[in-house]
Design a protein around this motif. Structure first.
Motif, short mmCIF file in Angstrom:
data_model
loop_
_atom_site.label_atom_id
_atom_site.label_comp_id
_atom_site.label_asym_id
_atom_site.label_seq_id
_atom_site.Cartn_x
_atom_site.Cartn_y
_atom_site.Cartn_z
N ALA A 201 47.93 40.01 24.82
CA ALA A 201 46.66 39.37 25.17
C ALA A 201 46.85 38.32 26.26
O ALA A 201 46.01 38.15 27.14
CB ALA A 201 46.01 38.76 23.94
N LYS A 202 47.98 37.59 26.21
CA LYS A 202 48.27 36.58 27.23
C LYS A 202 48.31 37.23 28.62
O LYS A 202 47.75 36.72 29.58
CB LYS A 202 49.60 35.89 26.95
N GLN A 203 49.01 38.36 28.69
CA GLN A 203 49.12 39.06 29.98
C GLN A 203 47.76 39.60 30.42
O GLN A 203 47.39 39.49 31.59
CB GLN A 203 50.14 40.20 29.86
N GLN A 204 47.01 40.19 29.48
CA GLN A 204 45.70 40.73 29.81
C GLN A 204 44.75 39.63 30.28
O GLN A 204 44.01 39.81 31.25
CB GLN A 204 45.09 41.43 28.59
N SER B 175 33.05 37.48 26.97
CA SER B 175 31.92 36.55 26.97
C SER B 175 32.24 35.30 26.16
O SER B 175 31.95 34.18 26.60
CB SER B 175 30.67 37.22 26.40
N ALA B 176 32.85 35.49 24.99
CA ALA B 176 33.21 34.34 24.15
C ALA B 176 34.25 33.48 24.85
O ALA B 176 34.19 32.24 24.81
CB ALA B 176 33.74 34.81 22.80
N ALA B 177 35.23 34.12 25.50
CA ALA B 177 36.28 33.38 26.20
C ALA B 177 35.70 32.58 27.38
O ALA B 177 36.07 31.43 27.60
CB ALA B 177 37.37 34.34 26.68
N ARG C 31 45.34 36.88 31.77
CA ARG C 31 45.65 36.42 33.13
C ARG C 31 45.03 37.35 34.17
O ARG C 31 44.61 36.90 35.24
CB ARG C 31 47.17 36.34 33.34
N ARG C 32 44.99 38.65 33.85
CA ARG C 32 44.43 39.63 34.79
C ARG C 32 42.92 39.52 34.91
O ARG C 32 42.36 39.85 35.95
CB ARG C 32 44.82 41.05 34.38
N VAL C 33 42.24 39.10 33.82
CA VAL C 33 40.77 39.04 33.83
C VAL C 33 40.24 37.61 33.87
O VAL C 33 39.04 37.38 33.72
CB VAL C 33 40.17 39.79 32.61
#
Length: 200
Positions: A155-158, A33-35, A160-162
């Motif tokens: 986190a960078k990889q995650q 939500s913050a992102a 990209r997925r979401v």
């Protein structure tokens, strides 16, 4: 007094801990939500001003994650933690922020849409850092620089997925603007009503 758009963004980031979800799931909700809100903020064609919104938004995210993990920290302390952890995430961000602001000056709408994913990823990584920080604090474990770097890479990889679509960012930014305008109009009407009452 905060501008209506800023108040609207901060009001849209109020979360209670859901007892039906695990700590990890609650943290995931807050981070996403913050992102998303941060990405929507970056679409606003206000050079450099988004940092005035992003900083308290990211500090509030850290505050919420701390609560999820049982740490009742002050807003000031959450801002300190965000700054401490952000130093690792921020590698190269100063240059990106400058380029993003230049893009907003040259191409206001395009500049924001292009950089929304970057801001989303930055905030997502910071959230993951905060989550790991509090997890380790519970266990009495240190959070070394090399651990932090590893969390950022994962986190960078995650993220990209979401990652939401550019339309998601644009729609949220438009909704926040609409609500901010309504709030501003409501405030003006309330002020006018008060003046009318006093003049009677």
């Amino acid at each position: 007094m905060l501008p209506p758009i800023v108040s609207q963004i901060m009001d849209n980031f109020n979360f209670d801990v859901n007892p039906e979800l695990s700590r990890e799931q609650n943290a995931e909700e807050v981070i996403k939500s913050a992102a998303l809100l941060s990405g929507a903020v970056s679409i606003e064609p206000l050079p450099f001003a988004d940092m005035l919104i992003l900083t308290p938004l990211q500090a509030k995210m850290v505050l919420h994650i701390g609560k999820i993990y049982g740490f009742d920290i002050t807003p000031e302390r959450s801002a300190e933690i965000a700054r401490e952890l952000g130093a690792t995430v921020a590698y190269g961000m100063a240059a990106r922020q400058f380029m993003r602001s230049v893009a907003k000056i040259a191409l206001p709408v395009v500049g924001g849409v292009v950089t929304a994913p970057l801001v989303y990823g930055w905030t997502y990584a910071l959230g993951r850092m905060a989550q790991t920080y509090f997890e380790r604090k519970i266990q009495g474990l240190p959070f070394h620089k090399e651990d932090q770097v590893q969390v950022v890479q994962e986190a960078k990889q995650q993220s990209r997925r979401v990652l939401p679509s550019s339309q998601d960012f644009s729609e949220l930014a438009e909704e926040l603007r609409r609500r901010a305008k309504e709030r501003e109009q409501s405030g003006k009407n309330t002020g006018q009503d008060s003046q009318d009452i006093q003049s009677r």
